[in-house]
Scaffold this active site. Structure first.
Site, PDB file in Angstrom:
ATOM      1  N   SER A 141     -17.015  16.114  -0.079  1.00  0.00           N
ATOM      2  CA  SER A 141     -16.378  17.219  -0.805  1.00  0.00           C
ATOM      3  C   SER A 141     -17.468  17.944  -1.581  1.00  0.00           C
ATOM      4  O   SER A 141     -18.529  17.367  -1.861  1.00  0.00           O
ATOM      5  CB  SER A 141     -15.352  16.652  -1.800  1.00  0.00           C
ATOM      6  OG  SER A 141     -14.916  17.646  -2.704  1.00  0.00           O
ATOM      7  N   TYR A 154     -11.988  10.681  -8.210  1.00  0.00           N
ATOM      8  CA  TYR A 154     -12.327  11.417  -6.982  1.00  0.00           C
ATOM      9  C   TYR A 154     -13.793  11.826  -6.989  1.00  0.00           C
ATOM     10  O   TYR A 154     -14.521  11.645  -6.006  1.00  0.00           O
ATOM     11  CB  TYR A 154     -11.412  12.643  -6.887  1.00  0.00           C
ATOM     12  CG  TYR A 154     -11.494  13.423  -5.603  1.00  0.00           C
ATOM     13  CD1 TYR A 154     -10.718  13.063  -4.505  1.00  0.00           C
ATOM     14  CD2 TYR A 154     -12.322  14.540  -5.485  1.00  0.00           C
ATOM     15  CE1 TYR A 154     -10.773  13.797  -3.326  1.00  0.00           C
ATOM     16  CE2 TYR A 154     -12.383  15.276  -4.315  1.00  0.00           C
ATOM     17  CZ  TYR A 154     -11.604  14.907  -3.238  1.00  0.00           C
ATOM     18  OH  TYR A 154     -11.654  15.631  -2.064  1.00  0.00           O
TER      19      TYR A 154
HETATM   20  P1  NAD Z   1      -4.357  15.228   3.532  1.00  0.00           P
HETATM   21  O1  NAD Z   1      -3.570  14.630   2.410  1.00  0.00           O
HETATM   22  O2  NAD Z   1      -3.807  16.352   4.305  1.00  0.00           O
HETATM   23  O3  NAD Z   1      -4.773  14.081   4.566  1.00  0.00           O
HETATM   24  C1  NAD Z   1      -5.217  12.824   4.144  1.00  0.00           C
HETATM   25  C2  NAD Z   1      -5.115  11.860   5.297  1.00  0.00           C
HETATM   26  O4  NAD Z   1      -5.525  10.564   4.815  1.00  0.00           O
HETATM   27  C3  NAD Z   1      -3.685  11.696   5.832  1.00  0.00           C
HETATM   28  O5  NAD Z   1      -3.731  11.539   7.235  1.00  0.00           O
HETATM   29  C4  NAD Z   1      -3.222  10.413   5.160  1.00  0.00           C
HETATM   30  O6  NAD Z   1      -2.215   9.729   5.889  1.00  0.00           O
HETATM   31  C5  NAD Z   1      -4.531   9.637   5.165  1.00  0.00           C
HETATM   32  N1  NAD Z   1      -4.497   8.528   4.234  1.00  0.00           N
HETATM   33  C6  NAD Z   1      -4.230   8.518   2.908  1.00  0.00           C
HETATM   34  N2  NAD Z   1      -4.223   7.246   2.428  1.00  0.00           N
HETATM   35  C7  NAD Z   1      -4.510   6.452   3.485  1.00  0.00           C
HETATM   36  C8  NAD Z   1      -4.640   5.057   3.662  1.00  0.00           C
HETATM   37  N3  NAD Z   1      -4.468   4.201   2.641  1.00  0.00           N
HETATM   38  N4  NAD Z   1      -4.923   4.581   4.892  1.00  0.00           N
HETATM   39  C9  NAD Z   1      -5.073   5.421   5.950  1.00  0.00           C
HETATM   40  N5  NAD Z   1      -4.965   6.759   5.842  1.00  0.00           N
HETATM   41  C10 NAD Z   1      -4.681   7.256   4.629  1.00  0.00           C
HETATM   42  O7  NAD Z   1      -5.765  15.609   2.853  1.00  0.00           O
HETATM   43  P2  NAD Z   1      -6.998  16.503   3.370  1.00  0.00           P
HETATM   44  O8  NAD Z   1      -7.126  17.628   2.442  1.00  0.00           O
HETATM   45  O9  NAD Z   1      -6.919  16.762   4.826  1.00  0.00           O
HETATM   46  O10 NAD Z   1      -8.194  15.503   3.046  1.00  0.00           O
HETATM   47  C11 NAD Z   1      -8.976  14.874   4.030  1.00  0.00           C
HETATM   48  C12 NAD Z   1     -10.340  14.550   3.442  1.00  0.00           C
HETATM   49  O11 NAD Z   1     -11.003  15.773   3.094  1.00  0.00           O
HETATM   50  C13 NAD Z   1     -10.275  13.707   2.164  1.00  0.00           C
HETATM   51  O12 NAD Z   1     -11.324  12.756   2.161  1.00  0.00           O
HETATM   52  C14 NAD Z   1     -10.496  14.733   1.083  1.00  0.00           C
HETATM   53  O13 NAD Z   1     -11.061  14.176  -0.076  1.00  0.00           O
HETATM   54  C15 NAD Z   1     -11.466  15.676   1.775  1.00  0.00           C
HETATM   55  N6  NAD Z   1     -11.525  17.003   1.181  1.00  0.00           N
HETATM   56  C16 NAD Z   1     -10.423  17.796   1.106  1.00  0.00           C
HETATM   57  C17 NAD Z   1     -10.529  19.036   0.530  1.00  0.00           C
HETATM   58  C18 NAD Z   1      -9.377  19.984   0.418  1.00  0.00           C
HETATM   59  O14 NAD Z   1      -9.494  20.974  -0.293  1.00  0.00           O
HETATM   60  N7  NAD Z   1      -8.266  19.750   1.079  1.00  0.00           N
HETATM   61  C19 NAD Z   1     -11.761  19.471   0.028  1.00  0.00           C
HETATM   62  C20 NAD Z   1     -12.858  18.628   0.109  1.00  0.00           C
HETATM   63  C21 NAD Z   1     -12.729  17.389   0.692  1.00  0.00           C
END
Ligand code: NAD
Length: 259
Positions: A141, A154
């Site tokens: 991130s 986080y």
């Molecule tokens: P999201 O909530 O859409 O998806 C998260 C995924 O992780 C889902 O498939 C969920 O089922 C899975 N998950 C959660 N807990 C779990 C567990 N205990 N075991 C297995 N799977 C689990 O979120 P996203 O925004 O797509 O985030 C994905 C990654 O990207 C994360 O690491 C997040 O920190 C990172 N990220 C997101 C953003 C953003 O703005 N959305 C920005 C930077 C980084």
């Protein structure tokens, strides 16, 4: 087209699902993983396989459980013969001032957002080294590089994964295995949608103000990064042409960390 195999953790939603889609379209065998309703996940899996012709399987491993992570990697090797690409993407968020931050939330965020990548790497790396090829891509991130208030767990986990990325990159460099971190700015996924009311409560402002003055204020492009943009970068890092990119912490954040 490739016939390599990629595990993408947390790929039942958001960025992970977008990455899974890009890899399946490029011909990879894909291991989907994540939480959610079993019937809905099966629908996603079947649609992805039908759309792309790729082999797409689902593993229900809970990323807070080290034994389940080990079993997921072993099952992928049994099914496909190897794990060539590991995308550590599963992640959760919780937003609160540190005085009010529930310790159990801190522990869970560290387990899913940081320790899960350690465990998956530990199990996937030996096979990659033995075959002389591998790609480990940690979806970190912008919060691996800078902080924001109210996200202590986080930000700590994401800074931690930057350190893990660099360390394993050094250990794996002579074996054809690269290890990199992709650092998105804000992408409109369920993870971000959920934190808008939490941020509004923590800051005492409206949800519209959170989007305008907190989320997009950080990004000079004034727009959300897209899932497809993150997926395309991840797919590139998995390819042959990215063989000299390793130990890199790569922002894809609309200019946020250029501030
Ligand atoms: P999201 O909530 O859409 O998806 C998260 C995924 O992780 C889902 O498939 C969920 O089922 C899975 N998950 C959660 N807990 C779990 C567990 N205990 N075991 C297995 N799977 C689990 O979120 P996203 O925004 O797509 O985030 C994905 C990654 O990207 C994360 O690491 C997040 O920190 C990172 N990220 C997101 C953003 C953003 O703005 N959305 C920005 C930077 C980084």
């Amino acid at each position: 087209m490739t016939h390599r195999t990629a595990i993408i953790t947390g790929s039942t939603s958001g960025i992970g699902l977008g990455i899974a889609r890009a890899f399946a379209a490029a011909g990879y065998n894909v291991v989907l993983n994540g939480l959610g309703d079993a019937a809905a996940i099966e629908e996603v899996r079947a649609a992805l396989a039908a759309e792309t012709g790729a082999e797409v399987v689902y593993d229900q491993a809970d990323m807070s459980n080290p034994e389940a992570i080990a079993a997921m990697v072993a099952a992928a090797v049994t099914r496909f013969g190897a794990v060539d690409v590991l995308v550590n993407n599963a992640g959760i968020q919780f937003v609160a001032p540190i005085e009010e931050f529930p310790p159990a939330r801190w522990d869970l965020i560290l387990q899913i957002n940081l320790s899960a990548a350690f465990h998956a790497t530990q199990h996937a790396l030996p096979g990659m080294k033995a075959r002389g090829f591998g790609r480990i891509i940690n979806i970190a991130s912008a919060h691996a590089l800078v902080a924001s208030p109210f996200k202590s767990a986080y930000v700590a986990a994401k800074h931690g994964i930057a350190g893990l990325t660099k360390t394993v990159a050094l250990e794996a460099a002579e074996h054809g295995v690269t290890v990199n971190a992709v650092c998105p700015g804000y992408v409109m996924t369920p993870l971000v949608q959920k934190q808008i009311p939490e941020q509004a409560a923590a800051r005492g402002i409206s949800e519209e103000a959170v989007i305008r003055d907190v989320l997009l204020a950080a990004q000079p492009t004034r727009r959300f990064v897209t899932v497809e943009e993150v997926a395309a970068l991840t797919l590139f890092l998995a390819g042959e042409q990215a063989g000299s990119i390793t130990g890199a912490i790569i922002p894809i954040d609309g200019g946020w960390t250029a501030h």
